[in-house]
Write an enzyme that holds these catalytic residues in place. Structure first.
Site, PDB file in Angstrom:
ATOM      1  N   TYR A 179      -9.815 -10.664  -6.368  1.00  0.00           N
ATOM      2  CA  TYR A 179      -8.899 -10.822  -7.503  1.00  0.00           C
ATOM      3  C   TYR A 179      -9.183 -12.077  -8.315  1.00  0.00           C
ATOM      4  O   TYR A 179      -8.801 -12.172  -9.470  1.00  0.00           O
ATOM      5  CB  TYR A 179      -7.441 -10.840  -7.014  1.00  0.00           C
ATOM      6  CG  TYR A 179      -7.042  -9.535  -6.383  1.00  0.00           C
ATOM      7  CD1 TYR A 179      -6.865  -8.393  -7.152  1.00  0.00           C
ATOM      8  CD2 TYR A 179      -6.871  -9.419  -5.011  1.00  0.00           C
ATOM      9  CE1 TYR A 179      -6.519  -7.184  -6.576  1.00  0.00           C
ATOM     10  CE2 TYR A 179      -6.527  -8.217  -4.423  1.00  0.00           C
ATOM     11  CZ  TYR A 179      -6.356  -7.110  -5.216  1.00  0.00           C
ATOM     12  OH  TYR A 179      -6.018  -5.914  -4.639  1.00  0.00           O
ATOM     13  N   HIS A 197      -3.068   2.237  -5.962  1.00  0.00           N
ATOM     14  CA  HIS A 197      -3.682   0.951  -5.643  1.00  0.00           C
ATOM     15  C   HIS A 197      -3.788   0.054  -6.875  1.00  0.00           C
ATOM     16  O   HIS A 197      -3.850  -1.165  -6.758  1.00  0.00           O
ATOM     17  CB  HIS A 197      -5.068   1.180  -5.026  1.00  0.00           C
ATOM     18  CG  HIS A 197      -5.248   0.432  -3.737  1.00  0.00           C
ATOM     19  ND1 HIS A 197      -4.499   0.691  -2.611  1.00  0.00           N
ATOM     20  CD2 HIS A 197      -6.063  -0.600  -3.408  1.00  0.00           C
ATOM     21  CE1 HIS A 197      -4.873  -0.125  -1.639  1.00  0.00           C
ATOM     22  NE2 HIS A 197      -5.803  -0.927  -2.104  1.00  0.00           N
ATOM     23  N   HIS A 256      -3.531  -8.899   3.819  1.00  0.00           N
ATOM     24  CA  HIS A 256      -4.975  -8.896   4.067  1.00  0.00           C
ATOM     25  C   HIS A 256      -5.278  -9.718   5.321  1.00  0.00           C
ATOM     26  O   HIS A 256      -4.787 -10.847   5.458  1.00  0.00           O
ATOM     27  CB  HIS A 256      -5.729  -9.519   2.890  1.00  0.00           C
ATOM     28  CG  HIS A 256      -5.896  -8.590   1.734  1.00  0.00           C
ATOM     29  ND1 HIS A 256      -6.166  -9.024   0.454  1.00  0.00           N
ATOM     30  CD2 HIS A 256      -5.854  -7.238   1.647  1.00  0.00           C
ATOM     31  CE1 HIS A 256      -6.260  -7.986  -0.358  1.00  0.00           C
ATOM     32  NE2 HIS A 256      -6.076  -6.893   0.350  1.00  0.00           N
ATOM     33  N   ARG A 287       0.859  -1.185   0.000  1.00  0.00           N
ATOM     34  CA  ARG A 287       0.000   0.000   0.000  1.00  0.00           C
ATOM     35  C   ARG A 287       0.901   1.244   0.000  1.00  0.00           C
ATOM     36  O   ARG A 287       2.051   1.175   0.449  1.00  0.00           O
ATOM     37  CB  ARG A 287      -0.882   0.029   1.250  1.00  0.00           C
ATOM     38  CG  ARG A 287      -1.772  -1.190   1.433  1.00  0.00           C
ATOM     39  CD  ARG A 287      -2.485  -1.120   2.790  1.00  0.00           C
ATOM     40  NE  ARG A 287      -3.389  -2.239   2.984  1.00  0.00           N
ATOM     41  CZ  ARG A 287      -3.087  -3.369   3.620  1.00  0.00           C
ATOM     42  NH1 ARG A 287      -1.863  -3.525   4.141  1.00  0.00           N
ATOM     43  NH2 ARG A 287      -3.964  -4.346   3.750  1.00  0.00           N
ATOM     44  N   ARG A 341      -0.968  -2.198  -6.979  1.00  0.00           N
ATOM     45  CA  ARG A 341      -1.183  -3.285  -6.003  1.00  0.00           C
ATOM     46  C   ARG A 341      -2.092  -4.355  -6.614  1.00  0.00           C
ATOM     47  O   ARG A 341      -1.843  -5.553  -6.486  1.00  0.00           O
ATOM     48  CB  ARG A 341      -1.799  -2.679  -4.739  1.00  0.00           C
ATOM     49  CG  ARG A 341      -2.058  -3.656  -3.594  1.00  0.00           C
ATOM     50  CD  ARG A 341      -2.400  -2.828  -2.360  1.00  0.00           C
ATOM     51  NE  ARG A 341      -3.118  -3.562  -1.339  1.00  0.00           N
ATOM     52  CZ  ARG A 341      -2.534  -4.320  -0.406  1.00  0.00           C
ATOM     53  NH1 ARG A 341      -1.232  -4.495  -0.411  1.00  0.00           N
ATOM     54  NH2 ARG A 341      -3.256  -4.920   0.522  1.00  0.00           N
ATOM     55  N   LYS A 387      -1.302  -2.495   8.264  1.00  0.00           N
ATOM     56  CA  LYS A 387      -2.462  -2.045   9.043  1.00  0.00           C
ATOM     57  C   LYS A 387      -2.453  -2.702  10.419  1.00  0.00           C
ATOM     58  O   LYS A 387      -2.097  -3.867  10.553  1.00  0.00           O
ATOM     59  CB  LYS A 387      -3.756  -2.407   8.309  1.00  0.00           C
ATOM     60  CG  LYS A 387      -4.048  -1.506   7.115  1.00  0.00           C
ATOM     61  CD  LYS A 387      -5.417  -1.815   6.538  1.00  0.00           C
ATOM     62  CE  LYS A 387      -5.799  -0.828   5.437  1.00  0.00           C
ATOM     63  NZ  LYS A 387      -7.120  -1.118   4.882  1.00  0.00           N
TER      64      LYS A 387
END
Length: 307
Positions: free
Chosen positions: A286, A251, A277, A156, A254, A180
């Site tokens: 995806y 993004h 994730h 990211r 990514r 994150k």
């Protein structure tokens, strides 16, 4: 008026304490905390205009607010969901602190989101972007590395600009990433990206940093750390020099990383790990893209499908 002023100050104090709780106890990212603050201040403003208080708020009031966001403010389903999520977390905190008896947002349903497939670049488009960059300058070498890193690692933007020199291992071709929720993971890069890194670290970065001392990998032309806004600006400048007619976002690189790996047979759980994730469902989007590729391969390979 005095009562209203005191109430407003009290609300601001509570929000401030809640944001500190997210930062220090929950390890939320700065960006998430900023979004929560904006959403909560919007909500406080709504309560004030409609002469409502959190203590007397009902489930119907909560639903009315969601309707207000959707119908009057014309917010997207994704943004409305973000508001609800922020308010659920905030009200849970207030219940825990004995400021409220119940969380009226816990029963509010999230709006259904339309399924948007991720937009991505084909490899020839990535190559065109790279070829459009003038690498004879320090900023050109930085931009060249920027594209390589985003595509090779799938990080990211917030993670990219957070990379420190000590996080990189050229020998192992890996980078430690702080993702994150302050979760650490490792991402990997190929030989081309390694060569770009070596050139940048040896030639471009010393030229950019000048007399300033910092450990950030990516620097702006003044020697300071590159910002998320700066990354978007640079990518827009790069795309303008190509024939690609797409609105670029970091993004998308990514997305391109994930799509490329799945197209080449990488299993989805490994892609989930590399992307950082928390849930497999986030990576699952995806597979919709790669399924199209599989269908194309099937019709080319299956004898009875050939015309």
């Amino acid at each position: 008026n005095t009562t209203h002023t005191l109430e407003t100050k009290s609300n601001m104090k509570t929000i401030h304490e809640f944001l500190e709780y997210l930062q220090y106890e929950k390890n939320y990212s700065k960006e998430t905390i900023k979004n929560y603050e904006i959403d909560l201040l919007d909500f406080e403003s709504y309560l004030s205009v409609h002469h409502l208080t959190k203590q007397k708020l009902t489930y119907n009031d909560a639903r009315d607010y969601v309707r207000f966001l959707s119908e009057e403010k014309k917010e997207s389903a994704t943004t409305v969901s973000r508001y609800i999520s922020a308010l659920r977390t905030y009200f849970n905190y207030l219940v825990r602190e004995d400021e409220l008896e119940k969380n009226v947002f816990s029963l509010v349903k999230l709006p259904k989101k339309g399924k948007h497939l991720p937009k991505f670049f084909y490899y020839n488009e990535i190559r065109e972007m790279l070829e459009s960059i003038d690498r004879s300058t320090a900023v050109g070498q930085r931009d060249y590395l920027l594209i390589h890193l985003l595509y090779a690692t799938g990080v990211r933007v917030s993670e990219l600009i957070g990379i420190q020199l000590e996080d990189i291992s050229l020998d192992r071709k890996q980078i430690k990433i702080l993702g994150k929720g302050a979760k650490e993971r490792y991402v990997y890069f190929d030989d081309q990206t390694k060569a770009c890194l070596q050139t940048y670290l040896k030639e471009a970065r010393p030229s950019l940093t000048g007399k300033k001392k910092n450990n950030d990998l990516l620097l702006n032309q003044n020697g300071g750390p590159l910002t998320a806004r700066g990354v978007r600006y640079l990518l827009n400048k790069i795309i303008q020099k190509t024939s690609i007619e797409k609105n670029i976002s970091p993004h998308m690189l990514r997305h391109s990383f994930a799509t490329s790996l799945l197209n080449e047979g990488c299993d989805i759980m490994s892609v989930q790990e590399l992307l950082g994730h928390a849930n497999l469902s986030a990576t699952g989007i995806y597979t919709h893209v790669t399924n199209d590729r599989l269908k194309e391969v099937y019709y080319k390979a299956m004898p009875r499908a050939k015309k």
